[in-house]
Design a protein around this motif. Structure first.
Motif, PDB file in Angstrom:
ATOM      1  N   ASP A 170       3.970 130.638  62.634  1.00  0.00           N
ATOM      2  CA  ASP A 170       4.666 131.285  63.763  1.00  0.00           C
ATOM      3  C   ASP A 170       5.992 130.584  64.078  1.00  0.00           C
ATOM      4  N   ALA A 171       6.220 129.428  63.476  1.00  0.00           N
ATOM      5  CA  ALA A 171       7.533 128.771  63.642  1.00  0.00           C
ATOM      6  C   ALA A 171       8.399 129.205  62.467  1.00  0.00           C
ATOM      7  N   GLU A 172       8.638 130.530  62.409  1.00  0.00           N
ATOM      8  CA  GLU A 172       9.300 131.141  61.246  1.00  0.00           C
ATOM      9  C   GLU A 172      10.806 131.272  61.411  1.00  0.00           C
ATOM     10  N   ASN A 232       7.806 138.929  60.060  1.00  0.00           N
ATOM     11  CA  ASN A 232       6.776 137.910  59.855  1.00  0.00           C
ATOM     12  C   ASN A 232       5.433 138.630  59.978  1.00  0.00           C
ATOM     13  N   ASP A 251       7.614 139.860  64.805  1.00  0.00           N
ATOM     14  CA  ASP A 251       6.985 138.561  64.581  1.00  0.00           C
ATOM     15  C   ASP A 251       5.529 138.613  65.027  1.00  0.00           C
ATOM     16  N   LYS A 309      -0.310 135.500  66.564  1.00  0.00           N
ATOM     17  CA  LYS A 309      -0.082 135.526  68.009  1.00  0.00           C
ATOM     18  C   LYS A 309      -1.225 136.273  68.700  1.00  0.00           C
TER      19      LYS A 309
HETATM   20 MN    MN Z   1       7.067 133.106  65.644  1.00  0.00          MN
END
Ligand code: MN
Ligand code: BES
Ligand code: ZN
Length: 485
Positions: free
Chosen positions: A331-333, A304, A254, A261
């Motif tokens: 990022d809210a995957e 991701n 991710d 990130k």
């Molecule tokens: Mn994430």
């Protein structure tokens, strides 16, 4: 580490481990003197090593505290301390005296001894050129003759649990260039063959045919093709109207996507498939113990990543259930992949109860630290069953609220849902997002973003993946077993 029940003499082994209660020290002959000299009194957490005989043999004493306050977790931690001493001494053969405490279940005791030692012995060193390939043999001695058969059976159960946890830890600790969707699916296939569960893997075209648009949106930015892994174990064919669905988050890496990130610590996002690792590990334990239950575990495995094809903040996407989702943070995957996986396991695999397990939010670390898993449910009875399982596993769980005021936070103005709920209550809104796809089926969400990883060695969890979830999911699927825990 090998462990078996075998009565060996201290003269035959280099090291012997004695776990002692504070208020009723055993008959070990040196104990009185050690207590008088205040060298070892059996307090919880105490460790004392001393030499016996002329040819460099050792006794390791570990304290268990007061008899009334004895817990299985204390036994695991005491064994972990003892094992660290064994490593220091560089012993190859070790005897542990069975901890036989009145009114304390012998089955729980042997499992805690085995788990405490074996989980501490774990190390992930396959990529080190100078790794040492030695195994330590552990013998559990002094088990009463009439208890031997029972204790041995429980030791075998412990081995199946330890093995499941080891599989989960290894999958988490493997680097992201080794474990990606395709290789994760291959690992599942190999394990299914070995332990006796069926594994089916959907490729991208098949995932498209199932209309898992939310999952596909997350996977779009990666050069690695997504895979949807389905693991089926039917131990109770006659009772097919009861199927437990396990759903593991399987982000093999991710980056955050365009909502990138920070660089520091990003390597740890190889662990974003710890939920997948937990369900795969649990399936091996469930199948090797031949539980009379039906379980279907699924993993929507993808990366991701960032590319010209990645999904973007502002996108509005569809989902298998037909609900539309406004993407406000790439990022809210995890919740997007889990939404479709939950829809799938309910609509296509006919799961009658669903548990999802996921490294879902950094917020859970703020709320609960790294020792406790956060739980959200739509069914209190189901949560009660989890609490019972957690008492057996000693994996700590804590329930968070699921009320409508939180659900409002993920309603979008231009789509059915949005994928972030704002600054507040991040763990709750993330969980409730997934819950929107569980329909009326009893559902639970376990956020293991904290509990699945250790920054450094702690008790019986060495640095890296902990394998959390394997044990609790195993006991949850097993259900009440009649014995007093
Ligand atoms: Mn994430
Ligand atoms: N995989 C992360 C969560 C995570 C954080 C796991 C730390 C392990 C350790 C997840 O996909 C994520 O990035 N969540 C975001 C959600 C936010 C954008 C609403 C987070 O927690 O920051
Ligand atoms: Zn993630």
């Amino acid at each position: 580490m090998n462990i078996e029940i075998k009565d060996v003499q201290l003269s035959e082994v280099e090291v012997k481990i004695f776990a002692e209660l504070e208020d009723c020290l055993s008959d070990l002959k040196d104990l009185k003197v050690l207590k008088e000299k205040e060298k070892f009194v059996g307090k919880d957490g105490e460790v004392f090593v001393y030499n016996v005989g002329e040819d460099l043999k050792y006794n390791i004493l570990v304290g268990l505290g007061k008899r009334e306050e004895l817990t299985t977790e204390k036994i695991r931690i005491a064994m972990s301390k003892a094992y660290n001493k064994v490593k220091e001494i560089k012993a190859k053969e070790v005897a542990v005296r069975f901890i036989d405490v009145e009114n304390f279940c012998k089955g729980r005791t042997i499992k805690a001894i085995a788990e405490g030692l074996a989980l501490t012995a774990y190390s992930f060193d396959k990529y080190k050129s100078d790794k040492k390939a030695e195994t330590i043999n552990v013998y559990v001695t002094d088990v009463k003759e009439e208890m031997k058969a029972k204790v041995n059976g429980k030791l075998n159960e412990a081995k199946a649990i330890i093995n499941g946890i080891t599989i989960a830890r290894n999958l988490v600790n493997e680097p992201p260039n080794v474990i990606y969707p395709e290789t994760l699916a291959n690992e599942a296939k190999v394990l299914g063959e070995k332990y006796g569960f069926e594994v089916q893997v959907l490729d991208k075209a098949q995932i498209e045919a199932e209309k898992m648009d939310a999952f596909l949106a997350v996977a779009k930015g990666s050069a690695k093709e997504p895979k949807f892994i389905i693991m089926r174990y039917f131990g109770d064919e006659a009772n097919k109207e009861e199927i437990v669905g396990l759903v593991g988050k399987g982000l093999t890496f991710d980056t955050g996507g365009y909502s990138l990130k920070p660089a520091a610590g990003m390597d740890e996002m190889k662990s974003d498939m710890a939920g997948a690792a937990a369900v795969i590990g649990a399936m091996t334990t469930i199948a090797s113990q031949k539980l009379k239950r039906n379980v279907v575990a699924v993993v929507a495995a993808c990366e991701n990543a960032i590319s010209g094809g990645s999904y973007k903040p502002g996108d509005i996407i569809n989902s298998m259930a037909g609900k539309t989702i406004e993407i406000l943070n790439t990022d809210a995957e995890g919740r997007l992949t889990l939404a479709d996986a939950v829809s799938y396991v309910i609509s296509k695999e006919k799961a009658t109860k669903v548990v999802d397990i996921a490294t879902l939010t950094g917020a859970v670390l703020v709320a609960l630290g790294n020792t406790t898993t956060a739980v959200i449910t739509n069914n209190q009875e189901f949560y009660n069953a989890l609490e019972e399982a957690s008492k057996k596993s000693d994996e700590r769980m804590w329930q968070l609220p699921n009320t409508d005021d939180y659900k409002k936070l993920i309603k979008s103005e231009i789509a059915d849902l949005k994928n972030i709920g704002g600054k507040l209550a991040g763990t709750i809104t993330a969980g409730l997002f997934i819950g929107e796809f569980a329909k009326d089926v009893p559902w639970m969400h376990l956020d293991i973003a904290g509990s699945s990883w250790r920054e450094g060695n702690s008790d019986y969890n060495p640095k890296g993946g902990t394998g959390v979830g394997v044990k609790t999911l195993y006991y949850l699927v097993m259900g009440p077993c009649g014995c007093k825990h």
